[in-house]
Design a protein around this motif. Structure first.
Motif, PDB file in Angstrom:
ATOM      1  N   ALA A 153      -0.795   4.770  -0.655  1.00 23.09           N
ATOM      2  CA  ALA A 153      -2.132   4.568   0.459  1.00 23.09           C
ATOM      3  C   ALA A 153      -1.310   4.472   1.767  1.00 23.09           C
ATOM      4  O   ALA A 153       0.015   3.852   1.935  1.00 23.09           O
ATOM      5  N   THR A 154      -2.375   4.639   2.763  1.00 25.06           N
ATOM      6  CA  THR A 154      -1.575   4.248   4.080  1.00 25.06           C
ATOM      7  C   THR A 154      -1.757   2.571   4.584  1.00 25.06           C
ATOM      8  O   THR A 154      -2.599   2.246   3.802  1.00 25.06           O
ATOM      9  N   ASN A 213      -9.379  -1.397  12.327  1.00 21.00           N
ATOM     10  CA  ASN A 213     -10.518  -0.733  11.564  1.00 21.00           C
ATOM     11  C   ASN A 213     -10.525  -1.830  10.303  1.00 21.00           C
ATOM     12  O   ASN A 213      -9.780  -2.616   9.984  1.00 21.00           O
ATOM     13  N   TRP A 232      -9.941  -0.829   7.076  1.00 18.09           N
ATOM     14  CA  TRP A 232      -8.787  -0.477   6.230  1.00 18.09           C
ATOM     15  C   TRP A 232      -7.845  -1.527   6.705  1.00 18.09           C
ATOM     16  O   TRP A 232      -7.039  -2.138   5.904  1.00 18.09           O
ATOM     17  N   SER A 233      -7.271  -1.672   7.909  1.00 14.32           N
ATOM     18  CA  SER A 233      -6.148  -2.527   8.559  1.00 14.32           C
ATOM     19  C   SER A 233      -6.370  -3.800   7.922  1.00 14.32           C
ATOM     20  O   SER A 233      -5.825  -4.549   7.671  1.00 14.32           O
ATOM     21  N   THR A 292      -3.135   0.657  10.037  1.00 11.16           N
ATOM     22  CA  THR A 292      -3.521   1.854  10.864  1.00 11.16           C
ATOM     23  C   THR A 292      -3.969   1.728  12.222  1.00 11.16           C
ATOM     24  O   THR A 292      -4.278   2.565  13.135  1.00 11.16           O
ATOM     25  N   VAL A 337      -8.454  -4.950   5.512  1.00 16.02           N
ATOM     26  CA  VAL A 337      -8.191  -5.052   3.992  1.00 16.02           C
ATOM     27  C   VAL A 337      -6.749  -5.192   3.661  1.00 16.02           C
ATOM     28  O   VAL A 337      -6.329  -5.962   2.676  1.00 16.02           O
ATOM     29  N   VAL A 338      -5.863  -4.073   4.176  1.00 15.94           N
ATOM     30  CA  VAL A 338      -4.509  -4.189   3.977  1.00 15.94           C
ATOM     31  C   VAL A 338      -3.767  -5.640   4.420  1.00 15.94           C
ATOM     32  O   VAL A 338      -3.037  -6.287   3.584  1.00 15.94           O
ATOM     33  N   MET A 360       0.836  -1.102  -0.148  1.00 19.49           N
ATOM     34  CA  MET A 360      -0.079  -0.019   0.125  1.00 19.49           C
ATOM     35  C   MET A 360       0.802   1.061  -0.030  1.00 19.49           C
ATOM     36  O   MET A 360       0.686   2.340  -0.690  1.00 19.49           O
TER      37      MET A 360
END
Length: 84
Positions: free
Chosen positions: A50-51, A57, A59-60, A54, A62-63, A45
């Motif tokens: 992208a970040t 959450n 997003w984390s 984090t 998915v990463v 990422m």
């Protein structure tokens, strides 16, 4: 607290990644796959601007999931396993 987040997110991402890639593994393998996957996903990422990981959450997750899938694919490539 952050190590607990890494374990929880890593375990979930590793478990879902193993289900997507139709791989087998126990709880410890899923957690390790997810944690290493979070590191790989964060690197990928950041490469795209992208970040990365984090915190606790979506997003984390998915990463970590993307990284787990990449890690399982690399392992399958070297071990000669194929997904059905």
């Amino acid at each position: 607290m952050s190590i607990i987040v890494w374990i929880v997110i890593g375990g979930l991402a590793g478990w879902v990644g193993n289900m997507i890639m139709k791989s087998d593994g126990g709880l410890v393998k899923n957690i390790v796959t997810g944690i290493i996957g979070a590191l790989i996903g964060g690197f990928v990422m950041s490469f795209f601007g992208a970040t990365g990981f984090t915190g606790f959450n979506i997003w984390s997750f998915v990463v970590a999931l993307i990284g787990s899938i990449i890690l399982i694919a690399i392992i399958n490539l070297f071990t000669g396993r194929r997904t059905a």
